[in-house]
Write an enzyme that holds these catalytic residues in place. Structure first.
Site, PDB file in Angstrom:
ATOM      1  N   ARG A  89       0.855  -1.191   0.000  1.00  0.00           N
ATOM      2  CA  ARG A  89       0.000   0.000   0.000  1.00  0.00           C
ATOM      3  C   ARG A  89       0.889   1.239   0.000  1.00  0.00           C
ATOM      4  NH1 ARG A  89      -3.445   0.191   5.206  1.00  0.00           N
ATOM      5  NH2 ARG A  89      -4.319  -1.678   4.210  1.00  0.00           N
ATOM      6  N   HIS A 137       1.852  -2.091   5.609  1.00  0.00           N
ATOM      7  CA  HIS A 137       1.635  -2.432   4.195  1.00  0.00           C
ATOM      8  C   HIS A 137       2.609  -1.691   3.286  1.00  0.00           C
ATOM      9  CE1 HIS A 137      -2.137  -4.809   4.184  1.00  0.00           C
ATOM     10  NE2 HIS A 137      -2.433  -4.129   5.279  1.00  0.00           N
ATOM     11  N   ASP A 144      -3.513  -8.245   3.583  1.00  0.00           N
ATOM     12  CA  ASP A 144      -4.853  -8.448   4.137  1.00  0.00           C
ATOM     13  C   ASP A 144      -5.472  -9.596   3.349  1.00  0.00           C
ATOM     14  OD1 ASP A 144      -4.553  -6.327   5.878  1.00  0.00           O
ATOM     15  OD2 ASP A 144      -5.547  -4.878   4.564  1.00  0.00           O
ATOM     16  N   GLU A 201      -6.888  -7.311  14.009  1.00  0.00           N
ATOM     17  CA  GLU A 201      -7.491  -7.484  12.684  1.00  0.00           C
ATOM     18  C   GLU A 201      -7.259  -8.919  12.219  1.00  0.00           C
ATOM     19  OE1 GLU A 201      -5.646  -4.517  10.202  1.00  0.00           O
ATOM     20  OE2 GLU A 201      -6.802  -2.874  11.065  1.00  0.00           O
ATOM     21  N   HIS A 204      -5.135  -9.424   8.867  1.00  0.00           N
ATOM     22  CA  HIS A 204      -3.876  -8.701   8.663  1.00  0.00           C
ATOM     23  C   HIS A 204      -2.671  -9.538   9.110  1.00  0.00           C
ATOM     24  CE1 HIS A 204      -1.512  -4.759   9.030  1.00  0.00           C
ATOM     25  NE2 HIS A 204      -0.741  -5.631   9.677  1.00  0.00           N
TER      26      HIS A 204
END
Length: 254
Positions: A89, A137, A144, A201, A204
């Protein structure tokens, strides 16, 4: 979302930025992993394509991609497959998330997009750590991901992806037995290949040791970004246009 402290210096972004050697296109490493790249479309909590996502592709540091390939092959023998929602990301996307979280909900700002889980008020997402100014990320070894049957039937994970709610905590006792078992399946298979989950999460995971543990990149998400047209032309160490570099302290993922 992930909080990794304030360390690190990100390089200048740009549509023409390229990744350093060591990043790969996941589909070329393991085409059997399904991809549903949420931030490259409107089906995410912002309701729009997120800055930096030029194509719906998964880019990762090679060790993380190869570890996912091993996990996929183990799962496929049991009748399951991985589906990734996000991989590398760029920092500009993280910046967009922070701006979105600080916008006032209502007429002048997009409401949460489809598939989101409005468990926490938008104004609390940054203070409570659901959205942060740094993300693992952006270092290229975090993914994810969920697991589903080979037929495409989704497993019960207890919440949707990107659900901003304590129910998304992997070990939250309020989720049902089926969801607990499915979360455990995902964590066990990825853990065998060196991935460490984020307790807050269930989707993740970060591959350890990370290929770029102190670097937050900002090249765009596109196949072209990992295709250096001039090998060795000045960014062999990840310091070229659109890349980031830094050696500041890392915080704890959240």
């Amino acid at each position: 979302m992930v909080s990794d402290g304030a360390g690190g210096v990100r390089g200048a972004g740009g549509a023409g930025g390229v990744a350093p050697p060591g990043f790969v296109v996941l589909r070329e490493v393991e085409p059997g992993i399904r991809q549903d790249m949420r931030y490259a479309g409107a089906r995410n909590f912002t309701g729009a394509v997120v800055d930096g996502y030029e194509e719906p592709v998964c880019l990762l540091a090679r060790p993380a991609a190869e570890a996912l390939r091993r996990a996929q092959r183990r799962l496929s023998r049991r009748g399951y497959a991985l589906r990734v929602y996000d991989c590398y990301r760029p920092q500009r996307a993280v910046d967009r998330f922070v701006r979105w979280a600080r916008e006032a909900e209502g007429e002048d700002a997009r409401e949460r997009g489809p598939g989101s889980c409005p468990g926490v008020e938008r104004s609390r997402l940054v203070p409570e750590g659901y959205i942060a100014e740094r993300s693992g990320h952006s270092r290229g070894s975090t993914v994810d991901v969920t697991v589903e049957e080979l037929s495409g039937r989704a497993l019960d994970m207890g919440t949707p992806f990107d659900c901003f709610d304590p129910l998304s905590h992997t070990a939250d006792p309020r989720v049902g037995a089926a969801a607990r078992a499915d979360r455990l399946l995902l964590a066990e298979v990825l853990g065998e290949q060196g991935f460490v989950g984020l307790p807050e999460e269930w989707w993740h995971f970060t591959h350890r040791p990370e290929a770029f543990p102190d670097t937050y990149f900002d090249f765009p998400v596109s196949v072209a970004a990992v295709r250096d047209p001039e090998p060795g032309a000045g960014h062999g160490h990840g310091h070229g246009p659109g890349s980031g570099r830094g050696s500041g302290p890392r915080g704890t993922d959240r």
